[in-house]
Design a protein around this motif. Structure first.
Motif, PDB file in Angstrom:
ATOM      1  N   PHE A 177       0.706  -1.280   0.066  1.00  0.00           N
ATOM      2  CA  PHE A 177       0.086   0.159  -0.059  1.00  0.00           C
ATOM      3  C   PHE A 177       0.723   1.521  -0.016  1.00  0.00           C
ATOM      4  N   HIS A 225      -3.905   4.834   3.014  1.00  0.00           N
ATOM      5  CA  HIS A 225      -4.221   4.005   1.953  1.00  0.00           C
ATOM      6  C   HIS A 225      -4.650   2.669   2.418  1.00  0.00           C
ATOM      7  N   LEU A 226      -3.931   2.028   3.207  1.00  0.00           N
ATOM      8  CA  LEU A 226      -4.273   0.946   3.933  1.00  0.00           C
ATOM      9  C   LEU A 226      -5.635   1.250   4.792  1.00  0.00           C
ATOM     10  N   THR A 275      -8.603   1.324   2.576  1.00  0.00           N
ATOM     11  CA  THR A 275      -9.002  -0.234   2.012  1.00  0.00           C
ATOM     12  C   THR A 275      -9.731  -0.975   3.083  1.00  0.00           C
TER      13      THR A 275
END
Length: 269
Positions: free
Chosen positions: A233, A238-239, A242
């Protein structure tokens, strides 16, 4: 290691989370849950009282539910602690059940009493343990697998090999063209077969594997940033985005090791 009493995690103040090969088990309250979908068969049991489940059409109150892989849903567990099991549907012991849900109603509401009794952690042992979590998961899945279900065809060996290669790399270093070459198919044919048998495109399945790899790293433990980079990632944000899309929660809601959440990696090398 000393673990808290099973009675303690299932209060308003305590949550426990276990991860082992292809499985995750969460016991506690579900807060701030948003609509989401993920590539796992999901079993939810209300340990003390009914919970709310939005099945994509309407809210319903229930004590037990089984949700198909990749089906959008939302859970309101404010009424009490939940026992929530996720299993990757490619595992042989849940393939029949997952295929049945995909082929008919995406959400099933089974008779709850047997599942409640099987899920209750005090039946396992005095203290929290990975072995106890696995035993409870096995009991619940055995009850669900005993119900009538459609027969499922064996997986295409080329898709099975592609899945094995993708898992070995945890979703990284798994280019579609390379996978297709290694299973002796064209990239387009593999993509078609994969979506037909697994239920989602290869790209989304790779994202799922990377997310699980990040979760495993966080339980190692590693910081969210380190885990994000290790799993491919861009960064921790971003992680987190998601994770929230797939689970309806931020990773810190489940995986932060604090007085309120205890997370355990139940895998052997």
């Amino acid at each position: 290691n000393r673990f808290p009493m099973w009675g303690s995690p299932l209060t308003d103040q305590r949550t426990v989370f276990f991860l082992w090969h292809g499985h995750a088990l969460f016991c506690g309250r579900v807060r701030d849950n948003t609509a989401h979908r993920h590539h796992a068969l999901q079993v939810v049991v209300g340990l003390q009282r009914a919970f709310g489940l939005h099945d994509g059409r309407r809210w319903q109150q229930t004590r037990a539910a089984v949700i198909a892989p990749d089906h959008p849903h939302r859970i309101d567990g404010a009424g009490g602690p939940l026992w929530l099991l996720l299993v990757e549907p490619e595992w042989p012991h849940v393939r029949g059940l997952a295929d049945t849900l995909r082929g008919s109603k995406a959400v099933r509401f089974p008779e709850p009493q047997g599942l409640i009794a099987a899920a209750r952690p005090e039946r396992v042992a005095e203290r929290v343990s990975c072995a106890g979590a696995r035993e409870a998961a096995d009991r619940v899945l055995t009850l669900l697998e005993a119900a009538p279900r459609q027969a499922c065809a064996p997986p295409d060996p080329r898709v099975a090999k592609a899945l094995s290669l993708m898992r070995a790399s945890e979703g990284r270093r798994a280019a579609a063209a390379d996978l297709a070459r290694r299973v002796h198919l064209s990239a387009s044919r593999l993509a078609h077969l994969f979506k037909d048998q697994v239920g989602i495109p290869m790209r989304r399945y790779l994202l799922w594997l990377r997310l699980i790899a990040a979760v495993r790293a966080m339980l190692a433990p590693a910081s969210f940033t380190t885990a994000a980079h290790a799993a491919g990632f861009a960064d921790a944000a971003h992680l987190s985005r998601t994770f929230r899309r797939m689970f309806g929660l931020r990773p810190s809601d489940v995986l932060k090791d604090s007085q309120f959440v205890q997370a355990f990696l139940c895998e052997r090398p």
